[in-house]
Design an enzyme around this catalytic site. Structure first.
Site, PDB file in Angstrom:
ATOM      1  N   SER A   1       0.787  -1.156  -0.057  1.00  0.00           N
ATOM      2  CA  SER A   1       0.008  -0.052  -0.105  1.00  0.00           C
ATOM      3  C   SER A   1       0.837   1.088  -0.048  1.00  0.00           C
ATOM      4  CB  SER A   1      -0.959  -0.043   1.150  1.00  0.00           C
ATOM      5  OG  SER A   1      -1.441   1.028   1.343  1.00  0.00           O
TER       6      SER A   1
ATOM      7  N   TYR B   1      -2.835  -1.460   9.990  1.00  0.00           N
ATOM      8  CA  TYR B   1      -2.504  -1.583   8.731  1.00  0.00           C
ATOM      9  C   TYR B   1      -1.235  -1.164   8.112  1.00  0.00           C
ATOM     10  CZ  TYR B   1      -4.211  -1.022   3.701  1.00  0.00           C
ATOM     11  OH  TYR B   1      -4.200  -1.026   2.364  1.00  0.00           O
TER      12      TYR B   1
HETATM   13  N1  LIG Z   1      -8.425  -0.165  -2.378  1.00  0.00           N
HETATM   14  C1  LIG Z   1      -7.367   0.756  -2.230  1.00  0.00           C
HETATM   15  O1  LIG Z   1      -7.373   2.027  -2.138  1.00  0.00           O
HETATM   16  C2  LIG Z   1      -6.035   0.157  -1.534  1.00  0.00           C
HETATM   17  C3  LIG Z   1      -4.988   0.789  -1.491  1.00  0.00           C
HETATM   18  C4  LIG Z   1      -3.669   0.368  -0.870  1.00  0.00           C
HETATM   19  C5  LIG Z   1      -3.691  -0.928  -0.870  1.00  0.00           C
HETATM   20  N2  LIG Z   1      -4.819  -1.757  -1.085  1.00  0.00           N
HETATM   21  C6  LIG Z   1      -4.686  -3.193  -1.039  1.00  0.00           C
HETATM   22  O2  LIG Z   1      -5.072  -3.897  -1.954  1.00  0.00           O
HETATM   23  C7  LIG Z   1      -5.828  -5.140  -1.328  1.00  0.00           C
HETATM   24  C8  LIG Z   1      -6.980  -5.367  -2.196  1.00  0.00           C
HETATM   25  O3  LIG Z   1      -7.647  -4.363  -1.611  1.00  0.00           O
HETATM   26  P1  LIG Z   1      -9.207  -4.003  -2.131  1.00  0.00           P
HETATM   27  O4  LIG Z   1      -9.172  -2.785  -2.111  1.00  0.00           O
HETATM   28  O5  LIG Z   1      -9.542  -4.817  -3.514  1.00  0.00           O
HETATM   29  O6  LIG Z   1     -10.302  -4.613  -0.944  1.00  0.00           O
HETATM   30  P2  LIG Z   1     -11.619  -5.488  -1.177  1.00  0.00           P
HETATM   31  O7  LIG Z   1     -11.825  -5.451   0.681  1.00  0.00           O
HETATM   32  O8  LIG Z   1     -12.463  -4.827  -1.928  1.00  0.00           O
HETATM   33  O9  LIG Z   1     -10.840  -7.004  -1.405  1.00  0.00           O
HETATM   34  C9  LIG Z   1     -10.278  -7.567  -0.528  1.00  0.00           C
HETATM   35  C10 LIG Z   1     -10.633  -9.148  -0.410  1.00  0.00           C
HETATM   36  O10 LIG Z   1      -9.734  -9.820   0.206  1.00  0.00           O
HETATM   37  C11 LIG Z   1     -10.682 -10.749   0.982  1.00  0.00           C
HETATM   38  N3  LIG Z   1     -10.057 -11.413   2.316  1.00  0.00           N
HETATM   39  C12 LIG Z   1     -10.201 -10.445   3.554  1.00  0.00           C
HETATM   40  N4  LIG Z   1      -9.692 -11.188   4.588  1.00  0.00           N
HETATM   41  C13 LIG Z   1      -9.353 -12.346   3.930  1.00  0.00           C
HETATM   42  C14 LIG Z   1      -8.875 -13.662   4.491  1.00  0.00           C
HETATM   43  N5  LIG Z   1      -8.323 -13.901   5.518  1.00  0.00           N
HETATM   44  N6  LIG Z   1      -8.630 -14.622   3.626  1.00  0.00           N
HETATM   45  C15 LIG Z   1      -8.850 -14.467   2.349  1.00  0.00           C
HETATM   46  N7  LIG Z   1      -9.238 -13.433   1.790  1.00  0.00           N
HETATM   47  C16 LIG Z   1      -9.455 -12.354   2.702  1.00  0.00           C
HETATM   48  C17 LIG Z   1     -11.983 -10.257   1.102  1.00  0.00           C
HETATM   49  O11 LIG Z   1     -12.969 -11.200   1.255  1.00  0.00           O
HETATM   50  C18 LIG Z   1     -12.228  -9.360  -0.165  1.00  0.00           C
HETATM   51  O12 LIG Z   1     -12.579  -9.976  -1.265  1.00  0.00           O
HETATM   52  C19 LIG Z   1      -5.732  -5.255  -0.025  1.00  0.00           C
HETATM   53  O13 LIG Z   1      -4.479  -5.910   0.365  1.00  0.00           O
HETATM   54  C20 LIG Z   1      -5.541  -3.761   0.383  1.00  0.00           C
HETATM   55  O14 LIG Z   1      -4.824  -3.692   1.592  1.00  0.00           O
HETATM   56  C21 LIG Z   1      -6.066  -1.159  -1.568  1.00  0.00           C
END
Ligand SMILES: NC(=O)c1ccc[n+]([C@@H]2O[C@H](COP(=O)([O-])OP(=O)(O)OC[C@H]3O[C@@H](n4cnc5c(N)ncnc54)[C@H](O)[C@@H]3O)[C@@H](O)[C@H]2O)c1
Length: 254
Positions: free
Chosen positions: A139, A152
């Site tokens: 991130s 986080y």
């Molecule tokens: N969206 C953003 O702005 C952003 C920014 C920086 C980093 N990220 C990172 O990108 C990745 C995806 O994020 P996103 O925005 O698509 O979020 P999201 O919540 O839409 O998707 C995350 C997925 O991870 C799954 N998950 C959660 N806990 C789990 C577990 N114990 N085992 C298996 N699956 C699990 C959830 O069910 C979900 O489908 C994450 O690691 C997040 O930290 C996102």
């Protein structure tokens, strides 16, 4: 460019958001894809929509047993693992002084220990296949001190560090390991935080807009493909310039 024909890619947390777009892009690029998640209905529907080269398996990334079962499944269905996108994660915001130890441990368990077990599992499988590529979704919060992200942010800095040392350890084994650092991306995770899609949605970034999940997916597919064959231990910010520093849009003295 970015051809994944013949490769098998595992995407964790792939039922929605960035993971779902990464799975979609990987299938388009020619890969066999195993989508995993704790969200079974969404994951099954996504894999069905992606066609013959996609599978879904329920998988909690904190469970070593689940990881072993997923690796066995990928090997039985597609002959091994060539690429892993450690994408599953949860996001929460808490000032450090009110964060609980229990919650801190839970976030670390999913976002960091899950990545550790995934890398361990994939490295062992990839060694049998002559190499591979691991993409860890960290991130922007893993590149700077972002307020209100004590658990986080710690987890995402940890992912960045694990990426570097694994890249060093696995270099001669032909396993590349890189981290991707999304900025503010429009997904179910950030929609829950009230983030709006598109232009003006995130003025903190030099580009001013919120990113799309597909913009992270394209970076992940590049790192999975042989087009990034000499890239390992790198940290790729896909953040509209957010981590370049404070967004200063005036010239000193004027
Ligand atoms: N969206 C953003 O702005 C952003 C920014 C920086 C980093 N990220 C990172 O990108 C990745 C995806 O994020 P996103 O925005 O698509 O979020 P999201 O919540 O839409 O998707 C995350 C997925 O991870 C799954 N998950 C959660 N806990 C789990 C577990 N114990 N085992 C298996 N699956 C699990 C959830 O069910 C979900 O489908 C994450 O690691 C997040 O930290 C996102």
């Amino acid at each position: 460019m970015n051809d994944l024909t013949g490769k098998t890619v595992l995407v964790t947390g792939g039922a929605r958001g960035i993971g779902a777009e990464t799975a979609r892009r990987a299938v388009e690029a020619g890969a066999n894809v195993v989508v995993t998640d704790v969200l079974e209905d969404e994951g099954k529907a996504l894999a069905a929509g992606l066609g013959e080269r996609a599978r879904f398996m329920r998988h909690d990334v904190t469970s070593e047993e689940d990881w072993a079962a997923v690796a066995a499944f990928a090997t039985a269905e597609f002959g091994g693992i060539d690429g892993l996108v450690n994408n599953a994660g949860i996001s929460t915001g808490q000032p450090l002084e009110t964060e609980t130890v229990e919650h801190f441990r839970r976030v670390l368990d999913i976002n960091l220990t899950g990545v550790f077990i995934g890398m361990k599992t994939a490295i062992n499988a990839m060694k049998d296949n002559g190499g591979g590529s691991i993409v860890n979704i960290s991130s922007a919060a893993g590149l700077m001190g972002l307020a209100l992200t004590s658990s986080y942010g710690a987890s995402k800095w940890g992912v960045r560090g694990l990426t570097k040392l694994a890249a060093v350890e696995q270099g001669t084994a032909k396993i590349r390991v890189n981290s991707v650092h999304p900025g503010m991306i429009y997904t179910p995770m950030t929609a829950q935080l009230g983030i709006q899609q598109g232009d003006g949605g995130y003025p903190n970034t030099p580009m001013g807009r919120v990113g799309e999940a597909d913009e992270i997916a394209k970076a992940a597919v590049f790192l999975l493909s042989d087009d990034s064959s000499y890239v390992t231990g790198a940290e790729l910010a896909v953040d509209g310039g957010w981590t370049t520093g404070p967004t200063v849009k005036y010239v000193m003295g004027q």
